[in-house]
Design a protein around this motif. Sequence first.
Motif, PDB file in Angstrom:
ATOM      1  N   THR A  11      61.138  30.144 -31.238  1.00 45.05           N
ATOM      2  CA  THR A  11      62.446  30.777 -31.070  1.00 45.05           C
ATOM      3  C   THR A  11      62.778  30.877 -29.474  1.00 45.05           C
ATOM      4  OG1 THR A  11      61.974  31.874 -33.267  1.00 45.05           O
ATOM      5  CG2 THR A  11      63.894  32.739 -31.616  1.00 45.05           C
ATOM      6  N   ILE A 237      62.951  31.086 -35.920  1.00 40.99           N
ATOM      7  CA  ILE A 237      63.791  32.112 -36.545  1.00 40.99           C
ATOM      8  C   ILE A 237      65.121  31.978 -36.887  1.00 40.99           C
ATOM      9  CG2 ILE A 237      64.206  34.688 -37.002  1.00 40.99           C
ATOM     10  CD1 ILE A 237      61.140  33.953 -36.881  1.00 40.99           C
ATOM     11  N   ASN A 238      65.426  31.899 -38.061  1.00 43.49           N
ATOM     12  CA  ASN A 238      66.754  31.463 -38.459  1.00 43.49           C
ATOM     13  C   ASN A 238      67.128  30.025 -38.087  1.00 43.49           C
ATOM     14  OD1 ASN A 238      67.276  34.137 -39.166  1.00 43.49           O
ATOM     15  ND2 ASN A 238      68.115  34.746 -37.142  1.00 43.49           N
ATOM     16  N   SER A 248      63.225  26.014 -40.057  1.00 50.55           N
ATOM     17  CA  SER A 248      63.402  27.310 -40.138  1.00 50.55           C
ATOM     18  C   SER A 248      62.178  28.177 -40.643  1.00 50.55           C
ATOM     19  CB  SER A 248      64.523  27.681 -40.968  1.00 50.55           C
ATOM     20  OG  SER A 248      64.170  29.142 -41.905  1.00 50.55           O
ATOM     21  N   GLU A 250      61.192  30.951 -41.847  1.00 53.65           N
ATOM     22  CA  GLU A 250      61.365  31.765 -43.068  1.00 53.65           C
ATOM     23  C   GLU A 250      61.271  30.777 -44.061  1.00 53.65           C
ATOM     24  OE1 GLU A 250      63.461  32.253 -40.570  1.00 53.65           O
ATOM     25  OE2 GLU A 250      65.483  31.597 -41.009  1.00 53.65           O
ATOM     26  N   TYR A 275      62.826  39.778 -42.534  1.00 51.37           N
ATOM     27  CA  TYR A 275      64.393  40.020 -42.479  1.00 51.37           C
ATOM     28  C   TYR A 275      64.609  40.732 -41.158  1.00 51.37           C
ATOM     29  CZ  TYR A 275      68.940  41.819 -44.094  1.00 51.37           C
ATOM     30  OH  TYR A 275      70.323  41.929 -44.183  1.00 51.37           O
ATOM     31  N   SER A 278      64.697  38.191 -38.325  1.00 50.45           N
ATOM     32  CA  SER A 278      66.024  37.433 -38.307  1.00 50.45           C
ATOM     33  C   SER A 278      66.985  38.268 -37.724  1.00 50.45           C
ATOM     34  CB  SER A 278      66.213  37.038 -39.837  1.00 50.45           C
ATOM     35  OG  SER A 278      67.553  36.953 -39.896  1.00 50.45           O
ATOM     36  N   SER A 282      69.211  37.433 -34.332  1.00 47.58           N
ATOM     37  CA  SER A 282      70.766  36.987 -34.546  1.00 47.58           C
ATOM     38  C   SER A 282      71.208  38.225 -33.554  1.00 47.58           C
ATOM     39  CB  SER A 282      71.137  37.245 -36.166  1.00 47.58           C
ATOM     40  OG  SER A 282      72.468  37.462 -36.086  1.00 47.58           O
ATOM     41  N   VAL A 289      73.878  34.579 -38.461  1.00 47.48           N
ATOM     42  CA  VAL A 289      73.209  33.808 -39.645  1.00 47.48           C
ATOM     43  C   VAL A 289      74.224  33.406 -40.727  1.00 47.48           C
ATOM     44  CG1 VAL A 289      71.406  33.801 -41.540  1.00 47.48           C
ATOM     45  CG2 VAL A 289      71.009  34.911 -39.220  1.00 47.48           C
ATOM     46  N   VAL A 296      67.305  34.690 -45.555  1.00 45.47           N
ATOM     47  CA  VAL A 296      67.867  35.803 -44.647  1.00 45.47           C
ATOM     48  C   VAL A 296      69.524  35.880 -44.735  1.00 45.47           C
ATOM     49  CG1 VAL A 296      65.751  35.880 -43.176  1.00 45.47           C
ATOM     50  CG2 VAL A 296      67.594  34.375 -42.610  1.00 45.47           C
TER      51      VAL A 296
END
Length: 523
Positions: A11, A237-238, A248, A250, A275, A278, A282, A289, A296
């Motif tokens: 990330t 992440i995301n 991604s 997650e 969560y 994420s 963001s 997102v 998420v």
Amino acid sequence: MSEKIIIFDTTLRDGEQSPGASLNVYEKLEIARQLAKLRVDVIEAGFPISSPAQFEAVRKIADESEVIITALARAKEIDIKTAFDALRNAKHPRIHTFSSTSDYHILGKFSDSKYGVTLNEKRNTVLQMSYDAVAYAKTFCDDVEFSAEDAGRTDINYLAEIIETAIEAGATTVNIPDTTGYNFPSEFGWKIAELKRKVKNIDKAIISVHCHNDLGLAVANSISAIQNGARQVETTINGIGERAGNASMEEIVMALKVRKDILDFYTDINHSEIYNTSKMVSGFTGIIVQPNKAIVGENAFAHESGIHQDGMLKNRETYEIMNPETVGVHKTKIVLGRHSGRHGLKSRLAELGYNPDEEELQKAYDAFLLIADKKKEVYDDDLRVLMGDEIYKEDELYMLKYMHVNTGTGTVPTATVQFLFDEKLIQESSTGDGPVDAVFNAIERALGIKPVIESYNVRSVTSGRQALGEATVRIREGEHSYTGRGTSTDIIEASAKAYLTAVNHYLINNNIKLKVFETEKSV
Ligand code: KIV
Ligand code: ZN
């Protein structure tokens, strides 16, 4: 027996390459701490040779983290040495070096005849460069990862040769990136299986994959690679990252967990922090997102139709394959208010993954009180936005001090802005097509610049008429774009803050002195 999949999080490196997603050092440190809480195995903290800010961020993360920290380096001595300089104090350093291996890349990047005249000669040069890069990295640390950039479009026999060479030189992880997101799952899985078959010393290294999402297949390709022998996946992440993003984290982690019946693998990820992580990423990157994003997204566990709601009430498993609480999505919303106090704020922030120092906490508390005054109830998302937009801001050249806007039906919108630069007050007024345009024009007039506004968005952070508004502005100057975010219950003010922050990023990153610096245009 169930086998472990190593989660390599990029990330802070590939994710940060998303257009306009630049993160400052404090934000990167906070994300790295959250990634450690999430229990990723490896954090790719940046690309130190690319800028002093990147170097500094990698160094700071390496200095404090217990996780394996890696830094990217092209197959060049100066890159590798700089990467290790940044990693020097890491408890577990890893150098990640890469060469371009597809014919597209070799012919494009090594067109000069000094690399060879024929494709074959150029391929041999790349082979030697890769060996030398890994061997040189090994002189600094044991843990060395080699990536074959654009492996997804590289001739399989040449790819096997280059991977074997990298392992021979000492690579402990060999990464197979689908750099352009071109592969199909069956095809990519086959490539991993072929490498296992063709590369004689493959057992001496972990096979890793790094999939981009240009055809929306990054997660599927990564999973197919796992089924065929990969034991490390590189994710964000995301799913943020270059162009359409990376696989991604997650989604892969939850796919492995939910479908353990057919995939006998596990990760060490602490699912309940997914969560929070994420939301933090963001908030800091400004990349929202999408609501229907798996795991998420805001709608990931929402049930709209009557039939679905009815089914859910009778038995949750009718329409849900995982429990939202598993990934840290909680039904009950914690609300803070004016009387919550500094301690209450601190502990809620810690639960959301933020660890401000005393000075940052005071800043957060002051900003929190302003919000609580205006909107009474402060939700987690308000706090996240507050942390993302206000607290970890780097020193800004220009700070918005005052803004007045005159607008209405049948009037020409006018705006006056005042901001502080080096303790001097700068003021300018302008008209515009609308109030936001008038404010932007006034800012541009004061600074004497007119960047291209690539995107401008306003969203409400929580619901209700008193909701906090968050504006995001992305400007472009030459090859680079810069993002700024601002929050306020007044969306014009949020927009002004966002624009000024984007301009500040541009000026600071490019060390630019505007005319106003020299002429001291102040009132
Ligand atoms: O996509 C890619 O090929 C990369 C490498 C540098 C690993 O990001
Ligand atoms: Zn990549």
